[in-house]
Design a protein around this motif. Structure first.
Motif: not given
Length: 231
Positions: A127, A153, A156-157, A229, A231
């Motif tokens: 992040i 985030q 999600k990753r 989520f 981007s």
């Protein structure tokens, strides 16, 4: 033995595999988070200790870790802890392999907690600093920024690498038979030794394939639900 009898016999072993899988996931996944925070700590001593532990656990084969946890207490302190647990639980409650399973659970939990911690650390550090700074501008505290901005985030990753580790975990449960825990591979080897039946050893692959297929579908749906989520 008939096909149904073999299936039932192997299923008893697969339940042990599922137990190891479930306990490792339920204990190892949460334990990995504080280890990750320690690895990212600003205190050099804590950070160094955490990184050394993770390096050792990830560097030594899981089978060897099982041997260390099961045998070392007896070798160093002349007190075979897990053998004593085996004997006590069997004599008082009729439960077999309780000590062996406990040793396996400890080894698996510690091992996977360290692997999960590295996944968490990678997700958190991915992040950008700009998002933290934006949170400070909005008047959020550090904990609020982590909960409301960073955590979602990160989840999600880390889902794809976590999915790989979870699928690997169910297959790694077969290593429990190295200290004679009666998981599914041990059950199949017993049939080969006592009944001269070799095909059940290959049949165990069906159990793993079906369960991995279910896991793949479930984890795939989780990943798809987190698509917003992106981007």
């Amino acid at each position: 033995m008939s096909f149904l009898e073999v299936t039932s016999f192997l299923w008893d072993g697969f339940l042990i595999s599922l137990l190891i899988f479930a306990v490792t996931l339920l204990c190892g996944a949460p334990l990995g988070l504080p280890i990750a925070f320690c690895s990212m700590s600003k205190f050099k001593v804590i950070k160094s200790i955490s990184k050394v532990i993770v390096w050792i656990v990830r560097g030594i084969p899981l089978m060897l870790q099982i041997f260390i946890i099961y045998y070392v207490p007896g070798l160093l302190f002349k007190f075979p802890l897990f053998s004593q647990i085996d004997r006590y639980m069997f004599m008082n409650y009729g439960v077999a392999d309780a000590g062996r399973i406990t040793a396996v659970l400890i080894a698996f939990t510690l091992n996977y907690a360290c692997y999960f911690s590295e996944i968490y650390r990678g997700g958190i550090e991915s992040i950008s600093r700009g998002q933290y700074e934006a949170g400070y501008v909005l008047g959020l505290t550090k904990s609020q920024i982590f909960r409301k901005i960073v955590l979602k985030q990160v989840i999600k990753r880390i889902v794809p690498p976590m999915s790989n580790e979870i699928i690997t975990l169910i297959k790694d449960t077969a290593l429990a038979n190295c200290i004679v825990v009666c998981e599914i591979i041990k059950q199949a080897k017993e049939l080969a030794a006592t009944k001269a039946l070799v095909w059940p050893l290959f049949y165990t692959g069906v159990f793993y394939l079906v369960f991995v297929g279910i896991l793949t579908i479930v984890l795939g749906k989780v990943e798809k639900k987190l698509d917003y989520f992106r981007s």
